[in-house]
Design a protein around this motif. Structure first.
Motif, PDB file in Angstrom:
ATOM      1  N   LEU A 208       0.831  -1.199   0.000  1.00 28.10           N
ATOM      2  CA  LEU A 208       0.000   0.000   0.000  1.00 28.10           C
ATOM      3  C   LEU A 208       0.871   1.257   0.000  1.00 28.10           C
ATOM      4  CD1 LEU A 208      -2.638  -1.269   2.549  1.00 28.10           C
ATOM      5  CD2 LEU A 208      -3.221  -0.403   0.286  1.00 28.10           C
TER       6      LEU A 208
ATOM      7  N   ARG B  48      -3.028  -0.381  -5.004  1.00 32.14           N
ATOM      8  CA  ARG B  48      -4.334  -0.024  -4.457  1.00 32.14           C
ATOM      9  C   ARG B  48      -5.430  -1.056  -4.736  1.00 32.14           C
ATOM     10  NH1 ARG B  48      -1.745   2.574  -1.812  1.00 32.14           N
ATOM     11  NH2 ARG B  48      -1.873   4.794  -1.259  1.00 32.14           N
TER      12      ARG B  48
ATOM     13  N   PHE C 129      -5.674   3.907   4.059  1.00 28.77           N
ATOM     14  CA  PHE C 129      -5.580   4.023   2.597  1.00 28.77           C
ATOM     15  C   PHE C 129      -7.001   3.929   2.016  1.00 28.77           C
ATOM     16  CE2 PHE C 129      -1.726   2.090   4.266  1.00 28.77           C
ATOM     17  CZ  PHE C 129      -0.725   2.893   3.727  1.00 28.77           C
TER      18      PHE C 129
ATOM     19  N   THR D  70      -8.295   2.389  -1.517  1.00 30.12           N
ATOM     20  CA  THR D  70      -8.052   0.986  -1.857  1.00 30.12           C
ATOM     21  C   THR D  70      -9.310   0.348  -2.439  1.00 30.12           C
ATOM     22  OG1 THR D  70      -6.410   0.773  -0.103  1.00 30.12           O
ATOM     23  CG2 THR D  70      -7.364  -1.254  -0.931  1.00 30.12           C
TER      24      THR D  70
END
Length: 218
Positions: free
Chosen positions: A45, A50, A71, A74
């Motif tokens: 990541l 992603r 994140f 994602t």
């Protein structure tokens, strides 16, 4: 932070795409993180990956909510078999499902998507080698399942397959591509760590790569 295995995989994808006269950007890398911990996933990541794939709903529920807080862009894909009674959970968690393979699951997913007011694109999994032990729709039944899914309001992202082990995969990838073309479909989820370059040369739009990125086990 650069993850060598991720860079090598990206390079291999780019090389195979170049040979096939395709753009590397047209091939999505689904990093299959099943059995691997958040600590193993986080470096990828941080290196910009992603799109990730998980085999089981429960495992994904355990580790991905916290990672997605870090994140949020994602994209999470379910690449393993899905039980109909897990449809609600799958629709809530995943951004794509690669294992739609039977009428009962069409009904369960359509109901779950309506209830959640969330549409999750699905790949229809085709049992391309006609193997009894594998999931997937029979080749002959694929057009009817596609029609049923579309009639239920499910967005068809493409077709998916897992070729038989220890045989040349190219004919199976070519067959899936032909079935897709015959049904007006462009998405092809095919190719794993051992054969994704072959899959790319035969039209894969999504490759599901696990061991080449993470090693064999988490």
């Amino acid at each position: 932070m650069t993850v060598p295995a991720l860079q090598e995989t990206r390079d291999r994808i780019a090389h195979a795409a170049s040979i096939a006269r395709r753009k590397p950007a047209d091939v999505a890398l689904v990093a299959v993180s099943k059995t691997h911990s958040a600590e193993r996933i986080r470096p990828l990541l941080q290196d910009g990956q992603r799109m990730f794939g998980e085999n089981r709903v429960q495992e994904a529920q355990d580790k991905w909510p916290a990672l997605r807080e870090e994140f949020p862009d994602t994209s999470l894909h379910l690449v393993g078999q899905l039980q109909s009674n897990k449809a609600d959970d799958a629709v809530a968690l995943f951004d794509a499902i690669h294992s739609l393979d039977r009428p009962s699951l069409v009904k369960a997913l359509a109901k779950a998507m309506d209830k959640a007011d969330r549409r999750v694109p699905c790949f229809v999994q085709v049992n391309i080698g006609g193997e009894d032990q594998k999931g997937g729709c029979a080749i002959a039944d694929t057009p009817a399942l596609l029609t049923q899914a579309r009639d239920a309001g499910i967005d068809i992202a493409g077709l998916m397959c897992v070729p038989p082990l220890e045989v040349e995969p190219a004919p199976f990838f070519a067959l899936l591509a032909r079935i897709a073309a015959d049904n007006g479909i462009t998405g092809l989820s095919m190719g794993m760590s051992s054969d994704f370059e072959t899959a790319i040369m035969l039209g894969a739009t999504h490759v599901r790569v696990g061991s080449a990125l993470f090693g064999t086990r988490g």
